[in-house]
Structure formats: C-alpha cells, structure tokens
Design a protein around this motif. Structure first.
Motif, PDB file in Angstrom:
ATOM      1  N   GLY A  10       0.818  -1.200   0.000  1.00 19.67           N
ATOM      2  CA  GLY A  10       0.000   0.000   0.000  1.00 19.67           C
ATOM      3  C   GLY A  10       0.849   1.246   0.000  1.00 19.67           C
ATOM      4  N   LEU A  11       0.185   2.354   0.302  1.00 12.64           N
ATOM      5  CA  LEU A  11       0.834   3.658   0.358  1.00 12.64           C
ATOM      6  C   LEU A  11       1.050   4.044   1.811  1.00 12.64           C
ATOM      7  CD1 LEU A  11       1.760   6.334  -0.955  1.00 12.64           C
ATOM      8  CD2 LEU A  11      -0.643   7.067  -0.878  1.00 12.64           C
ATOM      9  N   VAL A  12       2.259   4.449   2.133  1.00 10.67           N
ATOM     10  CA  VAL A  12       2.583   4.823   3.505  1.00 10.67           C
ATOM     11  C   VAL A  12       3.551   6.000   3.477  1.00 10.67           C
ATOM     12  CG1 VAL A  12       4.517   3.192   3.665  1.00 10.67           C
ATOM     13  CG2 VAL A  12       3.313   3.897   5.753  1.00 10.67           C
ATOM     14  N   GLN A  13       3.497   6.810   4.501  1.00 12.22           N
ATOM     15  CA  GLN A  13       4.438   7.926   4.596  1.00 12.22           C
ATOM     16  C   GLN A  13       5.794   7.441   5.081  1.00 12.22           C
ATOM     17  OE1 GLN A  13       2.519  10.916   7.087  1.00 12.22           O
ATOM     18  NE2 GLN A  13       1.808  12.011   5.266  1.00 12.22           N
ATOM     19  N   ASP A  61      21.764  -5.054   2.861  1.00  5.99           N
ATOM     20  CA  ASP A  61      22.315  -4.028   3.753  1.00  5.99           C
ATOM     21  C   ASP A  61      21.359  -2.854   3.917  1.00  5.99           C
ATOM     22  OD1 ASP A  61      25.794  -4.428   2.681  1.00  5.99           O
ATOM     23  OD2 ASP A  61      24.591  -5.504   4.164  1.00  5.99           O
ATOM     24  N   SER A  62      20.647  -2.532   2.856  1.00  7.12           N
ATOM     25  CA  SER A  62      19.788  -1.348   2.880  1.00  7.12           C
ATOM     26  C   SER A  62      18.583  -1.495   3.815  1.00  7.12           C
ATOM     27  CB  SER A  62      19.308  -1.025   1.471  1.00  7.12           C
ATOM     28  OG  SER A  62      18.576  -2.122   0.937  1.00  7.12           O
ATOM     29  N   VAL A  63      18.269  -2.717   4.225  1.00  8.49           N
ATOM     30  CA  VAL A  63      17.083  -2.917   5.072  1.00  8.49           C
ATOM     31  C   VAL A  63      17.415  -3.495   6.436  1.00  8.49           C
ATOM     32  CG1 VAL A  63      15.705  -3.283   2.989  1.00  8.49           C
ATOM     33  CG2 VAL A  63      16.496  -5.269   4.306  1.00  8.49           C
ATOM     34  N   LYS A  64      18.683  -3.781   6.690  1.00  8.26           N
ATOM     35  CA  LYS A  64      19.061  -4.350   7.976  1.00  8.26           C
ATOM     36  C   LYS A  64      18.659  -3.436   9.118  1.00  8.26           C
ATOM     37  CE  LYS A  64      22.954  -7.256   6.595  1.00  8.26           C
ATOM     38  NZ  LYS A  64      24.436  -7.400   6.586  1.00  8.26           N
ATOM     39  N   GLY A  65      18.072  -4.041  10.129  1.00  4.62           N
ATOM     40  CA  GLY A  65      17.630  -3.275  11.280  1.00  4.62           C
ATOM     41  C   GLY A  65      16.252  -2.656  11.114  1.00  4.62           C
ATOM     42  N   SER A  84      10.256   1.892   9.661  1.00  3.34           N
ATOM     43  CA  SER A  84      11.072   3.056   9.282  1.00  3.34           C
ATOM     44  C   SER A  84      11.225   3.133   7.774  1.00  3.34           C
ATOM     45  CB  SER A  84      12.447   2.965   9.954  1.00  3.34           C
ATOM     46  OG  SER A  84      12.309   2.912  11.355  1.00  3.34           O
ATOM     47  N   LEU A  85      10.118   3.020   7.090  1.00  2.00           N
ATOM     48  CA  LEU A  85      10.157   2.973   5.626  1.00  2.00           C
ATOM     49  C   LEU A  85      10.650   4.284   5.033  1.00  2.00           C
ATOM     50  CD1 LEU A  85       6.917   0.928   5.062  1.00  2.00           C
ATOM     51  CD2 LEU A  85       9.166   0.342   4.147  1.00  2.00           C
ATOM     52  N   ILE A 105      12.243 -26.699  -7.133  1.00  2.00           N
ATOM     53  CA  ILE A 105      11.122 -25.911  -7.632  1.00  2.00           C
ATOM     54  C   ILE A 105      11.140 -24.538  -6.974  1.00  2.00           C
ATOM     55  CG2 ILE A 105       8.610 -25.772  -7.877  1.00  2.00           C
ATOM     56  CD1 ILE A 105       8.550 -28.813  -7.591  1.00  2.00           C
ATOM     57  N   GLU A 106      10.879 -23.520  -7.756  1.00  2.00           N
ATOM     58  CA  GLU A 106      10.761 -22.163  -7.237  1.00  2.00           C
ATOM     59  C   GLU A 106       9.352 -21.652  -7.508  1.00  2.00           C
ATOM     60  OE1 GLU A 106      15.381 -20.654  -7.848  1.00  2.00           O
ATOM     61  OE2 GLU A 106      13.790 -19.819  -9.083  1.00  2.00           O
ATOM     62  N   TYR A 107       8.695 -21.195  -6.452  1.00  2.00           N
ATOM     63  CA  TYR A 107       7.373 -20.609  -6.571  1.00  2.00           C
ATOM     64  C   TYR A 107       7.486 -19.105  -6.331  1.00  2.00           C
ATOM     65  CZ  TYR A 107       5.907 -25.463  -5.753  1.00  2.00           C
ATOM     66  OH  TYR A 107       5.733 -26.820  -5.822  1.00  2.00           O
ATOM     67  N   TRP A 108       6.815 -18.349  -7.169  1.00  2.00           N
ATOM     68  CA  TRP A 108       6.815 -16.890  -7.046  1.00  2.00           C
ATOM     69  C   TRP A 108       5.394 -16.381  -6.848  1.00  2.00           C
ATOM     70  CZ3 TRP A 108      10.876 -13.452  -7.024  1.00  2.00           C
ATOM     71  CH2 TRP A 108      12.125 -13.936  -7.420  1.00  2.00           C
ATOM     72  N   GLY A 109       5.292 -15.331  -6.057  1.00  2.00           N
ATOM     73  CA  GLY A 109       4.031 -14.636  -5.949  1.00  2.00           C
ATOM     74  C   GLY A 109       3.865 -13.622  -7.073  1.00  2.00           C
ATOM     75  N   GLN A 110       2.703 -12.983  -7.123  1.00  2.00           N
ATOM     76  CA  GLN A 110       2.401 -12.056  -8.207  1.00  2.00           C
ATOM     77  C   GLN A 110       2.917 -10.648  -7.923  1.00  2.00           C
ATOM     78  OE1 GLN A 110       0.361 -12.757  -5.793  1.00  2.00           O
ATOM     79  NE2 GLN A 110      -0.593 -10.817  -5.209  1.00  2.00           N
ATOM     80  N   GLY A 111       3.326 -10.397  -6.703  1.00  2.00           N
ATOM     81  CA  GLY A 111       3.855  -9.087  -6.345  1.00  2.00           C
ATOM     82  C   GLY A 111       2.809  -8.203  -5.685  1.00  2.00           C
ATOM     83  N   THR A 112       3.289  -7.359  -4.796  1.00  2.00           N
ATOM     84  CA  THR A 112       2.430  -6.374  -4.150  1.00  2.00           C
ATOM     85  C   THR A 112       3.164  -5.037  -4.120  1.00  2.00           C
ATOM     86  OG1 THR A 112       1.082  -5.890  -2.184  1.00  2.00           O
ATOM     87  CG2 THR A 112       3.201  -6.957  -1.790  1.00  2.00           C
ATOM     88  N   GLN A 113       2.462  -3.974  -4.459  1.00  2.00           N
ATOM     89  CA  GLN A 113       3.092  -2.657  -4.575  1.00  2.00           C
ATOM     90  C   GLN A 113       3.233  -1.998  -3.203  1.00  2.00           C
ATOM     91  OE1 GLN A 113       4.202  -0.818  -7.451  1.00  2.00           O
ATOM     92  NE2 GLN A 113       5.028   0.527  -5.849  1.00  2.00           N
ATOM     93  N   VAL A 114       4.419  -1.497  -2.942  1.00  2.00           N
ATOM     94  CA  VAL A 114       4.675  -0.690  -1.751  1.00  2.00           C
ATOM     95  C   VAL A 114       5.157   0.679  -2.217  1.00  2.00           C
ATOM     96  CG1 VAL A 114       6.141  -0.392   0.280  1.00  2.00           C
ATOM     97  CG2 VAL A 114       5.202  -2.646  -0.264  1.00  2.00           C
ATOM     98  N   THR A 115       4.462   1.708  -1.786  1.00  2.00           N
ATOM     99  CA  THR A 115       4.824   3.076  -2.151  1.00  2.00           C
ATOM    100  C   THR A 115       5.020   3.883  -0.877  1.00  2.00           C
ATOM    101  OG1 THR A 115       3.533   2.929  -4.194  1.00  2.00           O
ATOM    102  CG2 THR A 115       4.167   5.126  -3.443  1.00  2.00           C
ATOM    103  N   VAL A 116       6.192   4.483  -0.754  1.00  2.00           N
ATOM    104  CA  VAL A 116       6.523   5.283   0.421  1.00  2.00           C
ATOM    105  C   VAL A 116       6.661   6.736  -0.024  1.00  2.00           C
ATOM    106  CG1 VAL A 116       8.069   5.593   2.371  1.00  2.00           C
ATOM    107  CG2 VAL A 116       7.740   3.309   1.397  1.00  2.00           C
ATOM    108  N   SER A 117       5.816   7.577   0.521  1.00  2.00           N
ATOM    109  CA  SER A 117       5.848   8.989   0.161  1.00  2.00           C
ATOM    110  C   SER A 117       6.739   9.764   1.126  1.00  2.00           C
ATOM    111  CB  SER A 117       4.437   9.563   0.174  1.00  2.00           C
ATOM    112  OG  SER A 117       3.894   9.502   1.477  1.00  2.00           O
ATOM    113  N   SER A 118       7.361  10.803   0.600  1.00  2.00           N
ATOM    114  CA  SER A 118       8.279  11.614   1.432  1.00  2.00           C
ATOM    115  C   SER A 118       7.538  12.737   2.143  1.00  2.00           C
ATOM    116  CB  SER A 118       9.375  12.194   0.556  1.00  2.00           C
ATOM    117  OG  SER A 118       8.816  12.953  -0.483  1.00  2.00           O
TER     118      SER A 118
END
Length: 118
Positions: A10-13, A61-65, A84-85, A105-118
């Motif tokens: 979804g959309l989050v600040q 590294d960009s998401v650690k913590g 802390s998006l 075998i590898e299974y993939w999902g269809q994806g979900t949109q994440v939008t972070v506004s500034s």
C-alpha cells in the motif's frame, strides 16, 4: 500447482510501517528457502530478505535493522515486517519459496506494490 498470494502492500508515509504476507495455497514440502525480493521501476529485482528452513535469516544491507522476515508454518505463510520505511523502499515486492532436492522448484508470488511517500 501451488500459488503464492501476497498482500499487505500500500501507500505509507516515510517513517511508517507495513507488514507483507505471502500465503501458499497448500503446504509446500521440503522448503529450502523463503525469500522476499523487490523491483523498483527500471531496476532489476533484488533480494531483500531470506529465511532458511533451519531458521537462518539474511538481509540486504539497505534494510538491515528495519525489516524482519518470519514464517507461520501452520498458515503456510511468510511475512515481511517493514519499519522506518523510506521513499527508496518503493517497489513491487515479491515472495519466492524454493524447495530442496530434485527437481528444485521455485514458486513466485504475483507481487504487491509498496509506495513510500516523502
């Protein structure tokens, strides 16, 4: 055929949180790894977080913590808790589940949109 269904995007600040879920349509036998990837527009799909069957985790590294991957075996579901998006986290997030053995075998999902506004 197993299907993975993601939800929770979804959309989050900036500074906010989201929790993504990836539910398998049935129990997957001999899971090796459960992973979350993301792909921003015009960029390649990158690994964000991984969880092995033994419980080991790894993170970009960009998401650690800030991000945490977990699973609920009873619900056949893997989660990605994101805190802390930042605007740079904006992407389509995909889950992937890989099995052990042969054939792998590898299974993939269809994806979900994440939008972070500034």
């Amino acid at each position: 055929q197993v299907q993975l269904v993601e939800s929770g995007g979804g959309l989050v600040q900036a500074g906010g949180s989201l929790k993504l879920s990836c539910a398998a349509s049935r129990t997957i036998v001999s899971i090796n790894t459960m992973e979350w990837y993301r792909q921003a527009p015009g960029k390649q799909r990158d690994l964000v977080a991984g969880l092995t069957s033994g419980g080991s985790t790894n993170y970009a590294d960009s998401v650690k913590g800030r991000f945490a991957i977990s699973r609920d075996n009873a619900k056949n579901t893997v989660y990605l808790e994101m805190n802390s998006l930042k605007p740079d986290d904006t992407a389509v997030y995909y889950c992937k589940i890989s099995t052990r053995g042969f054939p792998r075998i590898e299974y993939w999902g269809q994806g979900t949109q994440v939008t972070v506004s500034s």
